[in-house]
Design a protein around this motif. Sequence first.
Motif, mmCIF file in Angstrom:
data_model
loop_
_atom_site.group_PDB
_atom_site.id
_atom_site.type_symbol
_atom_site.label_atom_id
_atom_site.label_comp_id
_atom_site.label_asym_id
_atom_site.label_seq_id
_atom_site.Cartn_x
_atom_site.Cartn_y
_atom_site.Cartn_z
ATOM 1 N N ALA A 98 39.714 32.501 47.881
ATOM 2 C CA ALA A 98 39.001 31.750 46.723
ATOM 3 C C ALA A 98 40.012 31.464 45.428
ATOM 4 O O ALA A 98 39.891 30.227 44.955
ATOM 5 N N ALA A 99 40.899 32.449 45.220
ATOM 6 C CA ALA A 99 41.542 32.117 44.012
ATOM 7 C C ALA A 99 42.640 31.259 44.160
ATOM 8 O O ALA A 99 43.069 29.978 43.341
ATOM 9 N N PHE A 100 43.357 31.191 45.154
ATOM 10 C CA PHE A 100 44.399 30.436 45.471
ATOM 11 C C PHE A 100 44.427 29.335 46.482
ATOM 12 O O PHE A 100 45.271 28.402 46.532
ATOM 13 N N ILE A 101 43.348 29.120 47.132
ATOM 14 C CA ILE A 101 43.130 27.847 48.036
ATOM 15 C C ILE A 101 41.855 27.243 47.481
ATOM 16 O O ILE A 101 42.162 25.870 47.043
ATOM 17 N N VAL A 102 40.733 27.830 47.445
ATOM 18 C CA VAL A 102 39.523 27.109 46.801
ATOM 19 C C VAL A 102 39.706 26.817 45.372
ATOM 20 O O VAL A 102 39.240 25.372 45.113
ATOM 21 N N HIS A 103 40.260 27.698 44.486
ATOM 22 C CA HIS A 103 40.202 27.043 42.965
ATOM 23 C C HIS A 103 41.635 26.832 42.619
ATOM 24 O O HIS A 103 42.042 26.879 41.459
ATOM 25 N N ALA A 104 42.640 26.471 43.676
ATOM 26 C CA ALA A 104 43.848 26.203 43.235
ATOM 27 C C ALA A 104 44.217 25.169 42.392
ATOM 28 O O ALA A 104 45.183 25.273 41.243
ATOM 29 N N ASN A 105 43.352 24.159 42.309
ATOM 30 C CA ASN A 105 43.589 22.993 41.229
ATOM 31 C C ASN A 105 42.621 23.229 40.265
ATOM 32 O O ASN A 105 42.787 22.472 39.153
ATOM 33 N N ASP A 106 41.832 24.270 39.915
ATOM 34 C CA ASP A 106 40.978 24.492 38.907
ATOM 35 C C ASP A 106 41.656 24.976 37.815
ATOM 36 O O ASP A 106 40.737 25.322 36.684
ATOM 37 N N GLY A 107 42.610 25.745 37.693
ATOM 38 C CA GLY A 107 43.240 26.555 36.545
ATOM 39 C C GLY A 107 42.997 27.816 36.590
ATOM 40 O O GLY A 107 41.961 28.225 37.459
ATOM 41 N N PHE A 108 43.269 28.680 35.699
ATOM 42 C CA PHE A 108 43.277 29.964 35.731
ATOM 43 C C PHE A 108 41.881 30.278 35.427
ATOM 44 O O PHE A 108 41.585 31.397 35.859
ATOM 45 N N GLY A 109 41.211 29.726 34.718
ATOM 46 C CA GLY A 109 39.752 30.098 34.222
ATOM 47 C C GLY A 109 38.888 30.343 35.570
ATOM 48 O O GLY A 109 37.992 31.101 35.329
ATOM 49 N N ARG A 110 39.094 29.573 36.528
ATOM 50 C CA ARG A 110 38.408 29.555 37.727
ATOM 51 C C ARG A 110 38.829 30.541 38.738
ATOM 52 O O ARG A 110 38.330 31.039 39.548
ATOM 53 N N GLN A 111 40.162 30.888 38.543
ATOM 54 C CA GLN A 111 40.821 31.864 39.208
ATOM 55 C C GLN A 111 40.887 33.214 38.846
ATOM 56 O O GLN A 111 40.625 34.320 39.628
ATOM 57 N N GLU A 112 40.610 33.638 37.880
ATOM 58 C CA GLU A 112 40.543 34.714 36.798
ATOM 59 C C GLU A 112 39.526 35.870 37.693
ATOM 60 O O GLU A 112 39.765 36.832 37.938
ATOM 61 N N LEU A 113 38.229 35.328 37.836
ATOM 62 C CA LEU A 113 37.309 36.319 38.372
ATOM 63 C C LEU A 113 37.632 36.535 39.955
ATOM 64 O O LEU A 113 37.760 37.957 40.180
ATOM 65 N N PRO A 114 37.863 35.795 40.755
ATOM 66 C CA PRO A 114 38.157 36.257 42.008
ATOM 67 C C PRO A 114 39.615 36.983 42.263
ATOM 68 O O PRO A 114 39.674 37.919 42.963
ATOM 69 N N LEU A 115 40.504 36.865 41.138
ATOM 70 C CA LEU A 115 41.748 37.672 41.069
ATOM 71 C C LEU A 115 41.315 39.100 40.687
ATOM 72 O O LEU A 115 41.901 40.117 41.034
ATOM 73 N N LEU A 116 40.655 39.304 39.835
ATOM 74 C CA LEU A 116 39.925 40.319 39.383
ATOM 75 C C LEU A 116 39.321 41.470 40.486
ATOM 76 O O LEU A 116 39.634 42.288 40.774
ATOM 77 N N TYR A 117 38.631 40.557 41.160
ATOM 78 C CA TYR A 117 37.863 41.245 42.383
ATOM 79 C C TYR A 117 38.887 41.534 43.358
ATOM 80 O O TYR A 117 38.806 42.782 43.872
ATOM 81 N N ALA A 118 39.856 40.732 43.424
ATOM 82 C CA ALA A 118 40.902 40.901 44.706
ATOM 83 C C ALA A 118 41.617 42.263 44.158
ATOM 84 O O ALA A 118 42.116 43.330 45.089
ATOM 85 N N ALA A 119 42.211 42.580 42.873
ATOM 86 C CA ALA A 119 42.712 43.586 42.231
ATOM 87 C C ALA A 119 42.055 44.989 42.509
ATOM 88 O O ALA A 119 42.263 45.918 43.028
#
Length: 141
Positions: A98-119
Amino acid sequence: MRAIIKKSLNSGVTNTNISIALLVLRVVGGAFMLTHGLGKFEAFFSGEPIQFRDPIGVGASASLALAVFAEVLCAILLIIGLSTRLAAIPLAITMLVAAFIVHANDGFGRQELPLLYAAIYISIALIGAGKYSLDNWILKK
């Protein structure tokens, strides 16, 4: 001074506290993800044509099935603490996709939550379920 700092950093850290923290991470991380997965679960079994992104090239139906597997079944396993380490892996992978493929072009604001879940899921996969889990209860028998 160093002794005072060291003592304050180590005070209160017990196996029980760690297990309670893991319980909170498991239940919150699993329950929050389950809210995302239930909508996908309903869509998967609705009988309507599946309209879902295919971020890894396996087809929309397979992508939705993988997301439902992770976000519903693995989230439930995480909450109850059963096969916890294994259940955390598909959840982490789903969030990294979700963070690196689905939201790759959306910027960190859209990647932040999936990255937090991943952590959270990677931490649980590394540490395990803790004392307050079915994994622990089964291993004690």
